[in-house]
Scaffold this active site. Structure first.
Site, mmCIF file in Angstrom:
data_model
loop_
_atom_site.group_PDB
_atom_site.id
_atom_site.type_symbol
_atom_site.label_atom_id
_atom_site.label_comp_id
_atom_site.label_asym_id
_atom_site.label_seq_id
_atom_site.Cartn_x
_atom_site.Cartn_y
_atom_site.Cartn_z
ATOM 1 N N SER A 57 -99.343 69.000 -64.254
ATOM 2 C CA SER A 57 -99.263 67.630 -63.753
ATOM 3 C C SER A 57 -100.475 66.869 -64.275
ATOM 4 C CB SER A 57 -99.266 67.637 -62.226
ATOM 5 O OG SER A 57 -99.554 66.351 -61.716
ATOM 6 N N SER A 58 -100.309 65.560 -64.446
ATOM 7 C CA SER A 58 -101.438 64.758 -64.936
ATOM 8 C C SER A 58 -102.569 64.677 -63.919
ATOM 9 C CB SER A 58 -100.966 63.346 -65.306
ATOM 10 O OG SER A 58 -100.390 62.695 -64.193
ATOM 11 N N CYS A 59 -102.311 65.094 -62.669
ATOM 12 C CA CYS A 59 -103.364 65.055 -61.654
ATOM 13 C C CYS A 59 -104.432 66.130 -61.881
ATOM 14 C CB CYS A 59 -102.785 65.183 -60.248
ATOM 15 S SG CYS A 59 -102.180 66.830 -59.841
ATOM 16 N N TYR A 102 -103.427 70.670 -54.852
ATOM 17 C CA TYR A 102 -102.324 70.837 -55.802
ATOM 18 C C TYR A 102 -102.874 70.948 -57.222
ATOM 19 C CZ TYR A 102 -97.978 69.688 -58.302
ATOM 20 O OH TYR A 102 -96.891 69.688 -59.144
ATOM 21 N N LYS A 128 -102.591 74.003 -60.051
ATOM 22 C CA LYS A 128 -102.012 73.790 -61.374
ATOM 23 C C LYS A 128 -103.003 74.189 -62.482
ATOM 24 C CE LYS A 128 -97.809 72.396 -60.667
ATOM 25 N NZ LYS A 128 -96.668 73.172 -61.206
ATOM 26 N N HIS A 164 -92.829 58.356 -54.937
ATOM 27 C CA HIS A 164 -93.745 57.675 -55.844
ATOM 28 C C HIS A 164 -93.304 56.230 -56.013
ATOM 29 C CE1 HIS A 164 -95.949 61.299 -56.722
ATOM 30 N NE2 HIS A 164 -94.818 61.931 -56.950
#
Length: 320
Positions: free
Chosen positions: A115-117, A144, A148, A187
């Site tokens: 994920s880009s997070c 999270y 990842k 979102h």
């Protein structure tokens, strides 16, 4: 119709973990369209991915050749903040069990979806792959994100120690059929579709949107992501992560105007500037992916229109 990938034949056994989710269901559609007929799927009731023994047994019995790891415990800011232990524990268990069992059972190649997070909260924009682990994370979803990041590192470690062909992709903000349209946990894009749809149906004079509308965001249709997954499964084999995005960004105000037009809402948009804007900009640098020969094909206007059409047909049965 596209043909099956050169990497895996149409009869190859392919396991899609998380096949009911937004991403997993799109990967299933893409594989089916490519002519792959031997797709392995299991619901949570059939296989608890946090149960190591059950996952090992599944891999030993079924012996999949390829794995798309799209299963994860996901949620918005509130869910991450209120259940941090669940998010870090469940995601660590799911990905650890699958990656290890895949290697043990002789899987030829595994694709892990991050994920880009994972990138630092204040990473330079656009965010490049090498920005990973160069700064502190966004506190609201660090549980999270850390899970990842551990998944990425596990893929790299198994490649380094065992020669296991595991690759990791980092998608940008996704949307499309099967999305979550719940106003409290979804979102921004699906939430705006729902907001404008309900305002139109209820003949409301205006729709309120939090913030100024100035922040910029990047969006990728989930079918584009699925296409990128198949492309990279065939054409990429390296330890380093690959960003997957559209490479284009729009302001929240531009997004709202587009969705308003698609839905056919004729009232006003009112920006509640007393509410926070959030991060001013979040854009992935996709030059690495472009250099490999892949680019997204579904425009935002086309994608929003098809997603709204899907919502109209399935909305009452989706996560509202």
């Amino acid at each position: 119709m596209p043909t099956a990938s050169h990497l895996f034949s149409s009869a190859a056994k392919i396991y899609i973990a998380g096949h009911r989710g937004l991403v997993g269901s799109a990967i299933c559609r893409a594989l089916a369209q490519a002519g792959c007929v031997n797709l392995l799927t299991r619901t949570h009731a059939e296989l608890d991915l946090t149960d190591q023994a059950a996952v090992r047994r599944f891999f030993a019995e079924e012996k999949p050749e390829y794995v798309f790891l799209a299963a994860a415990k996901v949620g918005g800011i509130h869910a991450n903040n209120s259940s941090p232990a669940d998010f870090i524990r469940d995601n660590l268990l799911i990905q650890t069990n699958i990656i290890d069992a895949a290697w043990r059972s002789g899987v030829k190649k595994l694709l892990f979806l991050g994920s880009s997070c994972i990138y630092p909260k204040f990473a330079p924009q656009p965010m490049r792959e090498e920005h990973l682990l160069t700064g502190s994370l966004e506190p609201t979803n660090e549980w999270y994100a850390i899970a990842k990041i551990a998944g990425i590192k596990m893929c790299q470690a198994y490649r380094k120690q065992y020669g296991f062909d595991a690759i990791s992709l980092m998608p940008t903000n996704l949307y499309g059929p099967g999305d979550n349209f719940d106003l409290h946990s979804s979102h921004v894009l699906p939430a705006l579709i729902r907001k404008f749809h309900e305002a139109k149906n209820n003949k409301l004079p205006e729709v309120e949107i939090w913030g100024t509308g100035a922040p910029k965001r990047e969006f990728l249709h989930v079918d584009d992501l699925a296409a990128a997954c198949l492309f990279l499964m065939e054409h990429y084999s390296d330890a380093e992560i690959v960003n997957v995005g559209s490479g284009q960004e729009v302001t929240i105000a531009e997004l709202a105007a587009l969705i308003k037009d698609v839905v056919g809402f004729t009232g006003r948009i009112r920006y509640n500037t007393a509410m926070p804007d959030g991060t001013p900009r979040k854009l992935l640098d996709v030059s690495k992916l472009s250099a490999l020969g892949w680019q997204s094909k579904i425009s935002l206007a086309e994608g929003v229109a098809s997603t709204y059409a899907w919502f109209l047909q399935h909305g009452q049965n989706s996560r509202l």
